[in-house]
Write an enzyme that holds these catalytic residues in place. Structure first.
Site, PDB file in Angstrom:
ATOM      1  N   HIS A   1       0.843  -1.198   0.000  1.00  6.99           N
ATOM      2  CA  HIS A   1       0.000   0.000   0.000  1.00  6.99           C
ATOM      3  C   HIS A   1       0.876   1.244   0.000  1.00  6.99           C
ATOM      4  O   HIS A   1       2.108   1.155  -0.080  1.00  6.99           O
ATOM      5  CB  HIS A   1      -0.992  -0.014   1.172  1.00  6.99           C
ATOM      6  CG  HIS A   1      -0.337  -0.087   2.530  1.00  6.99           C
ATOM      7  ND1 HIS A   1       0.365   0.959   3.069  1.00  6.99           N
ATOM      8  CD2 HIS A   1      -0.278  -1.086   3.435  1.00  6.99           C
ATOM      9  CE1 HIS A   1       0.820   0.614   4.260  1.00  6.99           C
ATOM     10  NE2 HIS A   1       0.452  -0.626   4.505  1.00  6.99           N
TER      11      HIS A   1
ATOM     12  N   HIS B   1       4.093   1.602   2.084  1.00  4.03           N
ATOM     13  CA  HIS B   1       5.244   0.880   1.539  1.00  4.03           C
ATOM     14  C   HIS B   1       5.840   1.647   0.355  1.00  4.03           C
ATOM     15  O   HIS B   1       7.052   1.823   0.242  1.00  4.03           O
ATOM     16  CB  HIS B   1       4.828  -0.517   1.065  1.00  4.03           C
ATOM     17  CG  HIS B   1       4.159  -1.328   2.124  1.00  4.03           C
ATOM     18  ND1 HIS B   1       2.981  -1.998   1.906  1.00  4.03           N
ATOM     19  CD2 HIS B   1       4.487  -1.562   3.409  1.00  4.03           C
ATOM     20  CE1 HIS B   1       2.623  -2.626   3.015  1.00  4.03           C
ATOM     21  NE2 HIS B   1       3.518  -2.361   3.948  1.00  4.03           N
TER      22      HIS B   1
ATOM     23  N   CYS C   1       0.495  -9.811  21.167  1.00  6.17           N
ATOM     24  CA  CYS C   1      -0.372  -9.390  20.057  1.00  6.17           C
ATOM     25  C   CYS C   1       0.207  -9.991  18.781  1.00  6.17           C
ATOM     26  O   CYS C   1       1.317  -9.627  18.372  1.00  6.17           O
ATOM     27  CB  CYS C   1      -0.452  -7.870  19.940  1.00  6.17           C
ATOM     28  SG  CYS C   1      -1.318  -7.378  18.424  1.00  6.17           S
TER      29      CYS C   1
ATOM     30  N   CYS D   1       0.909  -7.392  15.908  1.00  3.25           N
ATOM     31  CA  CYS D   1       2.108  -6.571  16.189  1.00  3.25           C
ATOM     32  C   CYS D   1       3.344  -7.462  16.308  1.00  3.25           C
ATOM     33  O   CYS D   1       4.458  -6.959  16.253  1.00  3.25           O
ATOM     34  CB  CYS D   1       2.001  -5.812  17.507  1.00  3.25           C
ATOM     35  SG  CYS D   1       0.733  -4.579  17.565  1.00  3.25           S
TER      36      CYS D   1
ATOM     37  N   CYS E   1      -5.471  -5.258  21.980  1.00  4.92           N
ATOM     38  CA  CYS E   1      -4.342  -4.438  21.511  1.00  4.92           C
ATOM     39  C   CYS E   1      -4.835  -3.023  21.207  1.00  4.92           C
ATOM     40  O   CYS E   1      -5.860  -2.848  20.558  1.00  4.92           O
ATOM     41  CB  CYS E   1      -3.759  -5.069  20.252  1.00  4.92           C
ATOM     42  SG  CYS E   1      -2.554  -4.012  19.456  1.00  4.92           S
TER      43      CYS E   1
ATOM     44  N   HIS F   1      -4.541  -2.609  17.267  1.00  5.47           N
ATOM     45  CA  HIS F   1      -5.380  -3.417  16.379  1.00  5.47           C
ATOM     46  C   HIS F   1      -6.780  -3.686  16.904  1.00  5.47           C
ATOM     47  O   HIS F   1      -7.630  -4.182  16.162  1.00  5.47           O
ATOM     48  CB  HIS F   1      -4.691  -4.750  16.084  1.00  5.47           C
ATOM     49  CG  HIS F   1      -3.442  -4.575  15.294  1.00  5.47           C
ATOM     50  ND1 HIS F   1      -2.201  -4.447  15.876  1.00  5.47           N
ATOM     51  CD2 HIS F   1      -3.247  -4.462  13.967  1.00  5.47           C
ATOM     52  CE1 HIS F   1      -1.300  -4.288  14.935  1.00  5.47           C
ATOM     53  NE2 HIS F   1      -1.894  -4.287  13.774  1.00  5.47           N
TER      54      HIS F   1
ATOM     55  N   LYS G   1      -5.737   7.765  10.671  1.00  2.28           N
ATOM     56  CA  LYS G   1      -4.719   6.807  10.294  1.00  2.28           C
ATOM     57  C   LYS G   1      -5.209   5.977   9.103  1.00  2.28           C
ATOM     58  O   LYS G   1      -6.374   5.632   9.044  1.00  2.28           O
ATOM     59  CB  LYS G   1      -4.482   5.891  11.507  1.00  2.28           C
ATOM     60  CG  LYS G   1      -3.156   5.239  11.491  1.00  2.28           C
ATOM     61  CD  LYS G   1      -2.941   4.434  12.741  1.00  2.28           C
ATOM     62  CE  LYS G   1      -1.912   3.376  12.357  1.00  2.28           C
ATOM     63  NZ  LYS G   1      -1.519   2.504  13.363  1.00  2.28           N
TER      64      LYS G   1
ATOM     65  N   LYS H   1      -5.799  -0.889   6.755  1.00  2.00           N
ATOM     66  CA  LYS H   1      -6.659  -1.831   6.034  1.00  2.00           C
ATOM     67  C   LYS H   1      -7.984  -1.971   6.775  1.00  2.00           C
ATOM     68  O   LYS H   1      -9.038  -2.044   6.178  1.00  2.00           O
ATOM     69  CB  LYS H   1      -5.974  -3.203   5.947  1.00  2.00           C
ATOM     70  CG  LYS H   1      -4.874  -3.250   4.922  1.00  2.00           C
ATOM     71  CD  LYS H   1      -3.865  -4.343   5.221  1.00  2.00           C
ATOM     72  CE  LYS H   1      -2.801  -3.815   6.152  1.00  2.00           C
ATOM     73  NZ  LYS H   1      -1.929  -4.772   6.760  1.00  2.00           N
TER      74      LYS H   1
END
Ligand code: MSP
Length: 679
Positions: A18, A21, A137, A140, A161, A164, A318, A321
């Site tokens: 994405h 990256h 997690c 993570c 978490c 997440h 943020k 996904k």
């Protein structure tokens, strides 16, 4: 030896690439190109992090083996790097590192063995076997401390978490530990003696206070029975190395640590230490764990660890996904040039801080800075050389040249110094002062008038030379940021070779040879049609069945709420407004037209190749001579219209009041460059 090594993080092989990256790769690629341009032997690493429980789980879910899962994701990363010009074939990375490579296993095992034999700075064993129990997690891939998870609402449920929002796993098992707690003082003295080791400063301070707060030992293995997908611990195959331990070491195994063949291909001795580019979210791993592993193993520390911010969506949320607000790479690819995307990424995010990424913002920047800025300067200069100088670089000048040469070389120095500090946004601002300066130089000199006067031809040649030489400088400076566009400008100037090969430090004003034929002129950054692109982007993915033709709308019987708003006839969408291209213009001349008592004939500079001819119905209210020099607003994309034998190429915007519709020209109270767009 003059070498340089730059790395991006290696990306998890459990999900597709994405924007985040793409961004780190663009930054790495830009740095690598800039170094290579200066003749530095540079090695650029990117790649994938392929071990660990997440990849194991993702594979399981997709019905693949973990290696098949990694291959699948890697194929998408390679597609991305090729499509965005970041792979080796396009002059980008030197290695796409994969942690499933055999040589990586060998190098990692070698480093583990060294650490296992080593003592900490406080004289204890660096690695020891213990028992670990904690909340882990999986997304993570780390254990969470109390302040890193959300306590459960119902007693007995697992905590979740904070990142997440997923339940944590209770993990209790035999584990090898790295004695991180013994490295606090050693790390603090590195941070102290090398203030540039962690950058930018704000991030460095965070890391320093984290270390000052005391470090806990780090579990660096999991039982093979719970995580089997990873590098086995040397001499204890019941254990698999913790994925971050194996992943961080990729930076040295990639260039040959622990493997002779790899050493011959790349060269650990030659390239290490590296500059690591990382997102702020993974800074702790790079600035605390990684240097500690290296200190324990007696390997030289990285050159620096530089943390960038996160891309947020246009609302400041943020991108993730889970939230479904990520920027789609195939949309970027379909609608935008690679260079526009690179430029936006580097210009829009102040390095180290978070930035906002939206398609509309990208279009606006591409249109203002690239199409109207650099692109327009290039096409305007080259078209004038073609028209007034027979497509040949005219003779260089002498006198006034010094002023512009001084300006541009100062801007170059500023640009390079910001670049060196990885302050890309500021560097590009410096480069754009050159664009604005040269644009103004051309507008002030009025080449179109000089061309009409034989005695001014030497001056015309000088102006055109300055424009062309400035473009040559810009294409060299901007090459690392926009490789394709810089090469295109370079070719259009009729130059041989590539701006990639010219060290910007060695640029000399006047090196552009007079008499050379320029190349074919083509727009470098065509203007983007915002309305069209946005409606394509926002169009539903599935084509809707064609609508049956609607009967003409009946007049609205009652006023709507919208109609009730004073003075507003009906609302339009922002896209409708975007169709009107409003520009800042400057009146160069104004005269009356015989037998047309309402019209003035204006020449208006919109920072285009030639000023526009515009007829304005304001003659009864404005003295022509008072208008000269005035900044006005022009509807620039109004269809040209013939009036009294003249073609009017736009319209002056004015308020209209009173029964006679008295015009009052819209203007600016602040300084604004010609050609700027009103939005
Ligand atoms: N596998 C680890 C890194 C190991 S390095 C030894 C990892 N991978 S990742 O795929 O999750 O993230 C890779 C990089 O992408 C990180 O530097 C991260 O900061 C970056 N980005 C992910 N989302 C991002 C944005 N929205 N904006 C900018 N960069 C972001 O972490």
């Amino acid at each position: 030896m003059n070498t340089f090594y730059v790395t991006t993080p290696i990306y998890y092989a459990n999900s597709l690439p994405h924007l985040g990256h793409l961004y780190t790769m663009i930054v790495g690629d830009t740095i690598a190109r800039a170094k290579r341009q200066r003749g530095v032997d540079t090695y650029f690493l990117t790649g994938t992090d392929e071990h660990g429980i997440n990849i194991e789980r993702a594979a399981q879910k997709a019905g693949r083996t973990p290696k098949e899962q990694a291959d699948y994701v890697v194929s998408y990363f390679k597609k991305m790097t090729s499509e965005f010009g970041l792979d080796t074939a396009h002059g980008g990375y030197d290695i796409f590192m994969r942690t499933t490579e055999r040589f990586h296993y060998e190098g990692v095992s070698e480093l583990w063995r060294r650490i296992a034999k080593a003592k900490t700075p406080k004289g204890n064993d660096a690695i020891y076997k213990g028992h670990y129990e904690g909340w882990f997690c999986a997304p993570c891939a780390e254990y969470k401390t109390e302040d890193e998870y959300q306590k459960p609402k119902n007693e007995g449920d697992p905590p979740t978490c904070l990142i997440h929002d997923t339940p944590l796993d209770r993990v209790s098992e035999e584990s090898y530990f790295f004695r991180l707690s013994d490295f606090d003082e050693a790390l603090l003295s590195v941070f102290e003696s090398r203030p540039d080791f962690v950058r930018p400063e704000a991030r460095r301070n965070e890391v320093v206070s984290f270390v000052r707060g005391g470090l806990q030992d780090l579990s660096v293995s999991r039982l093979k029975s719970s995580v089997s997908w990873g590098v086995p611990v040397p001499d204890d195959p019941d254990h698999t190395m913790y994925v971050w331990f194996d992943a961080l070491i990729n930076y040295i195994t990639a260039i040959g640590f622990g493997n002779e063949e790899r050493e011959k291909v790349a060269g650990f001795e030659k390239y290490w230490p590296a500059l690591h580019l990382v997102g702020k979210d993974i800074l702790r791993f790079h600035a605390v764990y990684w240097p500690s592993f290296l200190l324990a193993a007696g390997v030289e520390l990285p050159r620096a660890i530089v943390a960038h911010g996160m891309w947020l969506d246009p609302n400041g949320r943020k991108m993730s996904k889970t939230l479904g607000n990520v920027i789609e790479l195939d949309i970027l690819q379909r609608h935008f040039s690679i260079d526009a995307i690179r430029y936006f990424c580097l210009r829009e995010m102040v390095f180290g801080q978070d930035g906002r990424f939206g398609y509309e913002g990208l279009i606006d920047r591409a249109n203002s800075d690239l199409a109207s800025g650099l692109g327009n300067l290039s096409s305007r200069t080259l078209t004038m050389i073609s028209r007034y100088s027979d497509s040949v670089i005219p003779g260089r000048s002498t006198s006034e040249d010094e002023t512009i040469a001084g300006f541009i070389s100062q801007a170059r120095d500023q640009y390079l110094s910001h670049f060196e500090n990885l302050a890309f946004s500021r560097a590009l601002e410096s480069a754009w002062t050159v664009v604005a300066h040269v644009d103004k130089m051309i507008s002030d000199a009025k080449p179109w008038d000089l061309a009409k006067d034989e005695s001014q031809h030497q001056r015309l040649a000088e102006v055109l030379y300055r424009g062309a030489e400035s473009l040559r400088w810009l294409s060299v400076l901007l090459y690392p940021v926009m490789p394709e566009a810089s090469q295109a400008i370079w070719n259009q100037l009729g130059l041989e070779g590539s701006p990639a090969k010219l060290n910007p430090v060695e640029l000399k004003w006047g090196d552009l040879k007079e008499g050379a034929k320029i190349g074919e002129i083509q727009p470098v950054f065509p203007r983007l049609d915002k309305g069209k692109i946005m409606s394509e982007i926002n169009a539903p993915a599935q084509p809707e069945p064609p609508e049956a033709p609607q009967p003409p709308e009946a007049p609205t019987p009652h006023a709507t709420e919208a109609d009730a708003v004073v003075g507003v006839a009906s609302y339009i969408e922002i896209d409708d407004f975007a169709k009107v291209d409003l520009r800042v213009g400057q009146v160069l001349s104004a005269e009356r037209i015989p037998k047309a008592d309402k019209l003035l004939l204006l020449k208006v500079d919109l920072a285009e190749e030639q000023p526009r001819t515009i007829l304005a119905g304001i003659a009864q209210y404005y003295e022509p001579e008072k208008l000269v020099g005035r900044k006005v607003v022009i509807v620039a994309n109004l269809k040209p219209r013939k009036l009294r034998g003249y073609e009017s190429q736009g319209m002056v915007v004015a308020a209209s009041y009173g029964e006679e519709g008295r015009p009052v020209i819209a203007t600016f109270t602040e300084d604004v460059p010609n050609g700027a767009r009103l939005k």
